[in-house]
Design a protein around this motif. Structure first.
Motif, PDB file in Angstrom:
ATOM      1  N   TRP A  53       0.831  -1.208   0.000  1.00 22.85           N
ATOM      2  CA  TRP A  53       0.000   0.000   0.000  1.00 22.85           C
ATOM      3  C   TRP A  53       0.864   1.256   0.000  1.00 22.85           C
ATOM      4  O   TRP A  53       0.601   2.203  -0.747  1.00 22.85           O
ATOM      5  CB  TRP A  53      -0.928  -0.017   1.217  1.00 22.85           C
ATOM      6  N   LEU A  54       1.900   1.255   0.820  1.00 24.44           N
ATOM      7  CA  LEU A  54       2.786   2.407   0.927  1.00 24.44           C
ATOM      8  C   LEU A  54       3.548   2.650  -0.375  1.00 24.44           C
ATOM      9  O   LEU A  54       3.673   3.798  -0.830  1.00 24.44           O
ATOM     10  CB  LEU A  54       3.768   2.184   2.084  1.00 24.44           C
ATOM     11  N   ILE A  55       4.018   1.598  -1.003  1.00 27.03           N
ATOM     12  CA  ILE A  55       4.728   1.727  -2.281  1.00 27.03           C
ATOM     13  C   ILE A  55       3.793   2.316  -3.338  1.00 27.03           C
ATOM     14  O   ILE A  55       4.171   3.212  -4.094  1.00 27.03           O
ATOM     15  CB  ILE A  55       5.266   0.358  -2.746  1.00 27.03           C
ATOM     16  N   LYS A  56       2.585   1.812  -3.393  1.00 31.13           N
ATOM     17  CA  LYS A  56       1.611   2.310  -4.369  1.00 31.13           C
ATOM     18  C   LYS A  56       1.322   3.790  -4.140  1.00 31.13           C
ATOM     19  O   LYS A  56       1.351   4.593  -5.077  1.00 31.13           O
ATOM     20  CB  LYS A  56       0.324   1.487  -4.272  1.00 31.13           C
ATOM     21  N   ARG A  57       1.064   4.169  -2.892  1.00 33.62           N
ATOM     22  CA  ARG A  57       0.736   5.555  -2.570  1.00 33.62           C
ATOM     23  C   ARG A  57       1.902   6.496  -2.872  1.00 33.62           C
ATOM     24  O   ARG A  57       1.740   7.507  -3.561  1.00 33.62           O
ATOM     25  CB  ARG A  57       0.348   5.673  -1.103  1.00 33.62           C
ATOM     26  N   ALA A  62       5.148  10.341  -6.230  1.00 35.92           N
ATOM     27  CA  ALA A  62       6.423  10.650  -6.877  1.00 35.92           C
ATOM     28  C   ALA A  62       6.229  10.820  -8.385  1.00 35.92           C
ATOM     29  O   ALA A  62       6.817  11.721  -8.997  1.00 35.92           O
ATOM     30  CB  ALA A  62       7.450   9.556  -6.586  1.00 35.92           C
ATOM     31  N   TRP A  63       5.422   9.966  -8.981  1.00 36.77           N
ATOM     32  CA  TRP A  63       5.154  10.057 -10.427  1.00 36.77           C
ATOM     33  C   TRP A  63       4.450  11.371 -10.760  1.00 36.77           C
ATOM     34  O   TRP A  63       4.801  12.043 -11.733  1.00 36.77           O
ATOM     35  CB  TRP A  63       4.325   8.866 -10.880  1.00 36.77           C
ATOM     36  N   ALA A  84      13.768   6.708  -7.478  1.00 34.41           N
ATOM     37  CA  ALA A  84      14.768   5.652  -7.318  1.00 34.41           C
ATOM     38  C   ALA A  84      14.698   5.041  -5.918  1.00 34.41           C
ATOM     39  O   ALA A  84      14.778   3.814  -5.763  1.00 34.41           O
ATOM     40  CB  ALA A  84      16.164   6.210  -7.584  1.00 34.41           C
ATOM     41  N   LEU A  85      14.528   5.883  -4.905  1.00 28.38           N
ATOM     42  CA  LEU A  85      14.450   5.370  -3.539  1.00 28.38           C
ATOM     43  C   LEU A  85      13.194   4.534  -3.316  1.00 28.38           C
ATOM     44  O   LEU A  85      13.230   3.520  -2.615  1.00 28.38           O
ATOM     45  CB  LEU A  85      14.501   6.531  -2.540  1.00 28.38           C
ATOM     46  N   ILE A  86      12.086   4.936  -3.923  1.00 26.49           N
ATOM     47  CA  ILE A  86      10.843   4.173  -3.785  1.00 26.49           C
ATOM     48  C   ILE A  86      10.977   2.814  -4.473  1.00 26.49           C
ATOM     49  O   ILE A  86      10.546   1.788  -3.937  1.00 26.49           O
ATOM     50  CB  ILE A  86       9.644   4.978  -4.322  1.00 26.49           C
TER      51      ILE A  86
END
Length: 152
Positions: A53-57, A62-63, A84-86
């Protein structure tokens, strides 16, 4: 590739493929002994769900920031580093274990990402300076130009 860089990569690969799995197994066993195996498995599953969930959000944020920055004609320094960090944090979240998940979450969270962004920027800057500085390790190239968009 120079000898120093080859050794450095060998150490990085050794840590990634030998040391980290051992550390993860030790931590999993310790956690399992404290809270039990089923609770440990449940905690790993919950950790993965929250991480996804956190990666998606944060990936969407970021995008959007990257697109906005490009559309306004400004250099997306910070946004590229965040992306890059995500991605790196997401890769760490895919590996099973609490240690890599913890590091992955730290790379993804907006509160802790600026610290890692500074480390990434510093590493990239030092790498570019080392490659372009005259001398036995550098390329000796000099790039002349004008700063149009100063760093924030």
């Amino acid at each position: 590739m120079s000898r120093g860089r080859g050794r450095r990569w060998a150490v990085v690969l050794f840590v990634a493929f030998v040391v980290m799995p051992i550390v993860e197994i030790v931590v999993l066993i310790q956690v399992g002994q404290v809270i039990g195996p089923w609770w440990t498995i449940l905690l790993l599953v919950l950790d993965s769900i929250i991480g996804a969930w956190l990666i998606k959000r944060e990936g969407r944020r970021a995008w959007a920031a990257l697109r906005d920055r490009i559309e306004t004609g400004r250099m997306p320094h910070r946004e590229l580093a965040d992306g890059a960090l995500i991605v790196l944090g997401g890769a760490l979240m895919l590996t099973p274990g609490f240690v890599t998940d913890g590091l992955g979450i730290l790379l993804i969270l907006p509160a802790t990402r600026p610290l890692f962004r500074r480390l990434l920027t510093s590493y990239a800057t030092n790498s570019v300076v080392r490659k372009t500085s005259p001398g036995p390790t550098g390329g000796g190239a000099v790039v002349r130009g004008e700063v149009i968009d100063p760093p924030e």
